[in-house]
Design a protein around this motif. Structure first.
Motif, PDB file in Angstrom:
ATOM      1  N   LEU A   5       0.830  -1.216   0.000  1.00 56.27           N
ATOM      2  CA  LEU A   5       0.000   0.000   0.000  1.00 56.27           C
ATOM      3  C   LEU A   5       0.862   1.262   0.000  1.00 56.27           C
ATOM      4  CD1 LEU A   5      -2.855  -0.968   2.479  1.00 56.27           C
ATOM      5  CD2 LEU A   5      -3.026  -0.629   0.018  1.00 56.27           C
ATOM      6  N   ARG A   6       1.951   1.240   0.746  1.00 54.15           N
ATOM      7  CA  ARG A   6       2.835   2.406   0.795  1.00 54.15           C
ATOM      8  C   ARG A   6       3.469   2.653  -0.571  1.00 54.15           C
ATOM      9  NH1 ARG A   6       6.667   1.114   4.840  1.00 54.15           N
ATOM     10  NH2 ARG A   6       4.881   1.149   6.216  1.00 54.15           N
ATOM     11  N   ARG A   7       3.926   1.588  -1.216  1.00 52.57           N
ATOM     12  CA  ARG A   7       4.529   1.740  -2.539  1.00 52.57           C
ATOM     13  C   ARG A   7       3.518   2.219  -3.562  1.00 52.57           C
ATOM     14  NH1 ARG A   7       8.483  -3.543  -2.952  1.00 52.57           N
ATOM     15  NH2 ARG A   7      10.007  -2.779  -1.458  1.00 52.57           N
ATOM     16  N   ALA A   8       2.286   1.718  -3.492  1.00 48.99           N
ATOM     17  CA  ALA A   8       1.243   2.162  -4.423  1.00 48.99           C
ATOM     18  C   ALA A   8       0.937   3.647  -4.218  1.00 48.99           C
ATOM     19  CB  ALA A   8      -0.017   1.326  -4.241  1.00 48.99           C
ATOM     20  N   ALA A   9       0.881   4.077  -2.961  1.00 51.12           N
ATOM     21  CA  ALA A   9       0.600   5.491  -2.679  1.00 51.12           C
ATOM     22  C   ALA A   9       1.720   6.378  -3.197  1.00 51.12           C
ATOM     23  CB  ALA A   9       0.399   5.692  -1.179  1.00 51.12           C
ATOM     24  N   VAL A  10       2.970   5.939  -3.018  1.00 55.17           N
ATOM     25  CA  VAL A  10       4.105   6.720  -3.516  1.00 55.17           C
ATOM     26  C   VAL A  10       4.073   6.778  -5.041  1.00 55.17           C
ATOM     27  CG1 VAL A  10       6.630   6.725  -3.733  1.00 55.17           C
ATOM     28  CG2 VAL A  10       5.568   6.366  -1.512  1.00 55.17           C
ATOM     29  N   GLY A  11       3.717   5.670  -5.689  1.00 54.10           N
ATOM     30  CA  GLY A  11       3.616   5.651  -7.149  1.00 54.10           C
ATOM     31  C   GLY A  11       2.538   6.583  -7.668  1.00 54.10           C
ATOM     32  N   VAL A  12       1.384   6.573  -7.013  1.00 58.13           N
ATOM     33  CA  VAL A  12       0.284   7.454  -7.437  1.00 58.13           C
ATOM     34  C   VAL A  12       0.669   8.915  -7.234  1.00 58.13           C
ATOM     35  CG1 VAL A  12      -2.072   8.161  -6.851  1.00 58.13           C
ATOM     36  CG2 VAL A  12      -1.539   5.749  -7.123  1.00 58.13           C
ATOM     37  N   LEU A  13       1.326   9.228  -6.135  1.00 58.08           N
ATOM     38  CA  LEU A  13       1.754  10.613  -5.896  1.00 58.08           C
ATOM     39  C   LEU A  13       2.806  11.054  -6.908  1.00 58.08           C
ATOM     40  CD1 LEU A  13       1.904  10.733  -2.000  1.00 58.08           C
ATOM     41  CD2 LEU A  13       0.241  11.833  -3.499  1.00 58.08           C
ATOM     42  N   ALA A  14       3.717  10.153  -7.268  1.00 57.04           N
ATOM     43  CA  ALA A  14       4.728  10.496  -8.276  1.00 57.04           C
ATOM     44  C   ALA A  14       4.067  10.728  -9.633  1.00 57.04           C
ATOM     45  CB  ALA A  14       5.775   9.395  -8.369  1.00 57.04           C
ATOM     46  N   LEU A  15       3.105   9.888  -9.980  1.00 53.48           N
ATOM     47  CA  LEU A  15       2.391  10.059 -11.245  1.00 53.48           C
ATOM     48  C   LEU A  15       1.621  11.380 -11.266  1.00 53.48           C
ATOM     49  CD1 LEU A  15       1.712   8.708 -13.940  1.00 53.48           C
ATOM     50  CD2 LEU A  15      -0.252   7.675 -12.817  1.00 53.48           C
ATOM     51  N   ALA A  16       1.011  11.744 -10.162  1.00 53.63           N
ATOM     52  CA  ALA A  16       0.281  13.019 -10.080  1.00 53.63           C
ATOM     53  C   ALA A  16       1.239  14.203 -10.199  1.00 53.63           C
ATOM     54  CB  ALA A  16      -0.491  13.094  -8.766  1.00 53.63           C
ATOM     55  N   ALA A  17       2.425  14.084  -9.619  1.00 53.95           N
ATOM     56  CA  ALA A  17       3.408  15.168  -9.723  1.00 53.95           C
ATOM     57  C   ALA A  17       3.881  15.342 -11.161  1.00 53.95           C
ATOM     58  CB  ALA A  17       4.588  14.885  -8.808  1.00 53.95           C
ATOM     59  N   VAL A  18       4.108  14.234 -11.860  1.00 53.74           N
ATOM     60  CA  VAL A  18       4.530  14.319 -13.265  1.00 53.74           C
ATOM     61  C   VAL A  18       3.408  14.914 -14.112  1.00 53.74           C
ATOM     62  CG1 VAL A  18       5.132  12.934 -15.292  1.00 53.74           C
ATOM     63  CG2 VAL A  18       6.229  12.485 -13.107  1.00 53.74           C
ATOM     64  N   ALA A  19       2.168  14.497 -13.869  1.00 51.77           N
ATOM     65  CA  ALA A  19       1.036  15.041 -14.630  1.00 51.77           C
ATOM     66  C   ALA A  19       0.887  16.542 -14.386  1.00 51.77           C
ATOM     67  CB  ALA A  19      -0.248  14.307 -14.247  1.00 51.77           C
ATOM     68  N   ALA A  20       1.049  16.993 -13.149  1.00 53.08           N
ATOM     69  CA  ALA A  20       0.958  18.426 -12.854  1.00 53.08           C
ATOM     70  C   ALA A  20       2.089  19.195 -13.526  1.00 53.08           C
ATOM     71  CB  ALA A  20       0.990  18.653 -11.340  1.00 53.08           C
ATOM     72  N   LEU A  21       3.278  18.618 -13.544  1.00 51.49           N
ATOM     73  CA  LEU A  21       4.416  19.271 -14.200  1.00 51.49           C
ATOM     74  C   LEU A  21       4.167  19.420 -15.689  1.00 51.49           C
ATOM     75  CD1 LEU A  21       7.329  20.342 -13.920  1.00 51.49           C
ATOM     76  CD2 LEU A  21       8.100  18.035 -14.441  1.00 51.49           C
ATOM     77  N   VAL A  22       3.661  18.375 -16.325  1.00 54.47           N
ATOM     78  CA  VAL A  22       3.360  18.443 -17.759  1.00 54.47           C
ATOM     79  C   VAL A  22       2.247  19.448 -18.024  1.00 54.47           C
ATOM     80  CG1 VAL A  22       2.395  17.116 -19.688  1.00 54.47           C
ATOM     81  CG2 VAL A  22       4.204  16.139 -18.278  1.00 54.47           C
ATOM     82  N   PHE A  23       1.212  19.442 -17.189  1.00 54.88           N
ATOM     83  CA  PHE A  23       0.084  20.356 -17.384  1.00 54.88           C
ATOM     84  C   PHE A  23       0.531  21.817 -17.301  1.00 54.88           C
ATOM     85  CE2 PHE A  23      -3.275  22.960 -15.451  1.00 54.88           C
ATOM     86  CZ  PHE A  23      -4.218  22.880 -16.458  1.00 54.88           C
ATOM     87  N   PHE A  24       1.321  22.156 -16.285  1.00 53.23           N
ATOM     88  CA  PHE A  24       1.726  23.547 -16.126  1.00 53.23           C
ATOM     89  C   PHE A  24       2.796  23.958 -17.132  1.00 53.23           C
ATOM     90  CE2 PHE A  24      -0.063  22.922 -11.788  1.00 53.23           C
ATOM     91  CZ  PHE A  24      -1.066  23.860 -11.922  1.00 53.23           C
ATOM     92  N   THR A  25       3.550  23.013 -17.648  1.00 53.53           N
ATOM     93  CA  THR A  25       4.543  23.328 -18.668  1.00 53.53           C
ATOM     94  C   THR A  25       3.864  23.605 -20.003  1.00 53.53           C
ATOM     95  OG1 THR A  25       6.158  21.952 -17.558  1.00 53.53           O
ATOM     96  CG2 THR A  25       6.591  22.473 -19.857  1.00 53.53           C
TER      97      THR A  25
END
Length: 116
Positions: free
Chosen positions: A50-70
């Motif tokens: 569960l911890r690894r899945a949460a970290v993966g989802v947060l990393a994916l959300a950070a990449v998506a936000a970076l792409v969106f704002f770029t």
């Protein structure tokens, strides 16, 4: 006895608690204890999963936000037109927006012609 928790009353309570704890400790023998066993792996692996899945989802959300704002900033220069612009001169078959001057003057009678 009315020391409100200080002095001899505090030490009496402490003495009774220590005596009760020592009596309980002496009554427990090694045969009364359960055998030592390692913790089960299912509980640990579920928590890690569960911890690894949460970290993966947060990393994916950070990449998506970076792409969106770029991408949101847009291009530095305006986009090219979708088709070439029209020629600057009047096209054949296109009506002129200005009416010809001959049509309105022929419809009005002149003031000198109406006098006898």
């Amino acid at each position: 006895m009315n020391d409100s928790g200080r002095g001899t009353a505090g030490t009496r309570v402490e003495e009774r608690l220590r005596a009760a704890l020592a009596a309980r400790a002496e009554s427990v023998h090694p045969a009364d204890l359960r055998p030592l066993a390692p913790p089960s792996r299912t509980v640990r692996s579920t928590g890690v999963l569960l911890r690894r899945a949460a970290v993966g989802v947060l990393a994916l959300a950070a990449v998506a936000a970076l792409v969106f704002f770029t991408v949101r900033g847009g291009p530095d220069r305006p986009a090219e037109p979708a088709r070439p612009p029209r020629p600057s001169g009047p096209a054949v078959g296109t009506p002129s927006p200005v009416p010809s001057s001959a049509t309105p003057s022929a419809a009005r009678p002149s003031p000198s012609a109406s006098r006898p």
